[in-house]
Design an enzyme around this catalytic site. Structure first.
Site, PDB file in Angstrom:
ATOM      1  N   ASP A 134      10.603  11.763   2.630  1.00  0.00           N
ATOM      2  CA  ASP A 134       9.547  11.185   3.450  1.00  0.00           C
ATOM      3  C   ASP A 134       8.587  12.290   3.868  1.00  0.00           C
ATOM      4  OD1 ASP A 134       8.961   8.503   5.082  1.00  0.00           O
ATOM      5  OD2 ASP A 134       8.502  10.217   6.365  1.00  0.00           O
ATOM      6  N   ASN A 171      -3.395  11.074   8.028  1.00  0.00           N
ATOM      7  CA  ASN A 171      -4.407  10.024   7.862  1.00  0.00           C
ATOM      8  C   ASN A 171      -5.378   9.996   9.041  1.00  0.00           C
ATOM      9  OD1 ASN A 171      -3.753   8.943   5.352  1.00  0.00           O
ATOM     10  ND2 ASN A 171      -2.216   7.559   6.197  1.00  0.00           N
ATOM     11  N   HIS A 230      -7.934   8.368   5.334  1.00  0.00           N
ATOM     12  CA  HIS A 230      -7.003   7.798   4.369  1.00  0.00           C
ATOM     13  C   HIS A 230      -7.239   8.315   2.946  1.00  0.00           C
ATOM     14  CE1 HIS A 230      -4.930   4.930   6.990  1.00  0.00           C
ATOM     15  NE2 HIS A 230      -6.086   4.807   7.623  1.00  0.00           N
ATOM     16  N   ASP A 245      -4.357   9.875   0.657  1.00  0.00           N
ATOM     17  CA  ASP A 245      -4.055   9.506  -0.733  1.00  0.00           C
ATOM     18  C   ASP A 245      -3.987  10.750  -1.620  1.00  0.00           C
ATOM     19  OD1 ASP A 245      -4.008   6.876   0.008  1.00  0.00           O
ATOM     20  OD2 ASP A 245      -5.982   6.373  -0.833  1.00  0.00           O
ATOM     21  N   GLU A 260       4.675   6.533   2.321  1.00  0.00           N
ATOM     22  CA  GLU A 260       4.742   7.985   2.106  1.00  0.00           C
ATOM     23  C   GLU A 260       6.155   8.425   1.724  1.00  0.00           C
ATOM     24  OE1 GLU A 260       5.185   7.344   6.612  1.00  0.00           O
ATOM     25  OE2 GLU A 260       4.133   6.431   4.915  1.00  0.00           O
TER      26      GLU A 260
END
Length: 304
Positions: free
Chosen positions: A179, A187, A192, A196, A222
């Site tokens: 994770d 973010n 965002h 990405d 994630e």
């Protein structure tokens, strides 16, 4: 007056796909059709040779097995297989398609013996384009669109097969859940699109360092997963720890962004003899990941 036998022979020789007559012992008894050199090589020289004279043993074994099964079942069978011109001794590979060709073979028993042997007629149809399209569609269905890693569905399918293989052979299989730490903060701080980029960067970095046979997948959001077949716990520990350290030292954002340190927490476990379902495995690995997060993150916790 037109000879009907001549017409029949002309029709057969004009067939777009090659039609082989193969005996039970694996001998090429006849070949007609297949004149299109864009799709097929000229296999006329194969007649009177055995499969074992012109093919690698493993491929010859496979073809002979299909012949015998067809004769035993005494009915039409359809098989798919790949075969390159270079696999067949004596073919002029300059006069025909390059690389591996995928065929659909329609194999039908013959009622009349050939050279005192039972025999089949084998129609070979070039399905390379269809096979490539199917392979592409299969890959798309198994791939995460954002990162290019495998998706959750592919991981679960592979884990199911790994569990079955483990129960049969008892070879070790390691599973890692990972994770990205504080991803929401990434973010919120950078947007965002930058988030990405981080996910893509981690995935590309991880996949570049995989061994053959390893599987890396985006498990959701994630969270990523790593499936390590035939891998003992100590080796899996080294692989996962190396990946964790590489992520912590990597740069996953363009230079236009402020510096960003990305870390990941990981949980690791092996498939165990008592595991009856993949949910049990995932629950155990997820518990190890949870402990890693509660231990300050950016660390690996091994279960068992």
């Amino acid at each position: 007056m037109t000879n009907h036998l001549d017409i029949l022979l002309d029709m057969l020789s004009a067939l777009p796909d090659p039609v082989f007559v193969l005996t039970e012992s694996g001998r090429y008894a006849a070949l007609i059709g297949g004149k299109d050199r864009q799709h097929y090589h000229d296999g006329a020289h194969l007649v009177d040779f055995s499969l074992y004279d012109v093919l690698p043993k493993a491929k010859a074994d496979w073809f002979l097995e299909q012949i015998k099964i067809t004769l035993e079942q005494n009915q039409l069978r359809i098989v798919e297989y790949g075969l390159a011109g270079a696999d067949v001794d004596g073919l002029d590979t300059q006069q025909g398609p390059e690389g591996e060709i995928w065929f659909e073979g329609r194999v039908q028993p013959l009622a009349t013996p050939v050279n005192n042997e039972r025999a089949v007629v084998w129609v070979a149809c070039n399905i390379t384009r269809r096979h490539q399209l199917e392979a592409k569609l299969q890959l798309l269905s198994e791939t995460d669109e954002l990162t290019g890693a495998y998706n959750r569905r592919k991981l679960l399918d592979a884990l199911t097969l790994s569990l079955a293989s483990f129960r049969e052979r008892q070879t070790p299989v390691a599973v890692v859940l990972m994770d990205v730490d504080h991803f929401k903060t990434i973010n919120d701080r950078f947007g965002h699109i930058a988030g990405d980029e981080v996910l893509r960067g981690i995935a590309h970095h991880a996949m570049a360092h995989l061994r053959e046979g390893d599987l890396f997948a985006r498990f959701g959001g994630e969270e990523f997963a790593l499936l390590l077949p035939n891998t003992a716990l100590d080796v899996a520990n080294v692989i996962a720890e190396r990946l964790r350290q590489a992520i912590a030292s990597g740069n996953f954002l363009p230079e236009s962004h402020p510096p960003l340190v990305v870390t990941a927490s990981m949980g690791l476990s092996l498939i165990q003899p008592q595991d009856q379902a993949i949910e049990t495995i995932l629950r155990r690995v997820d518990n190890a990941l949870y402990r890693a997060k509660n231990s300050g993150r950016n660390c690996l916790v091994v279960d068992g």
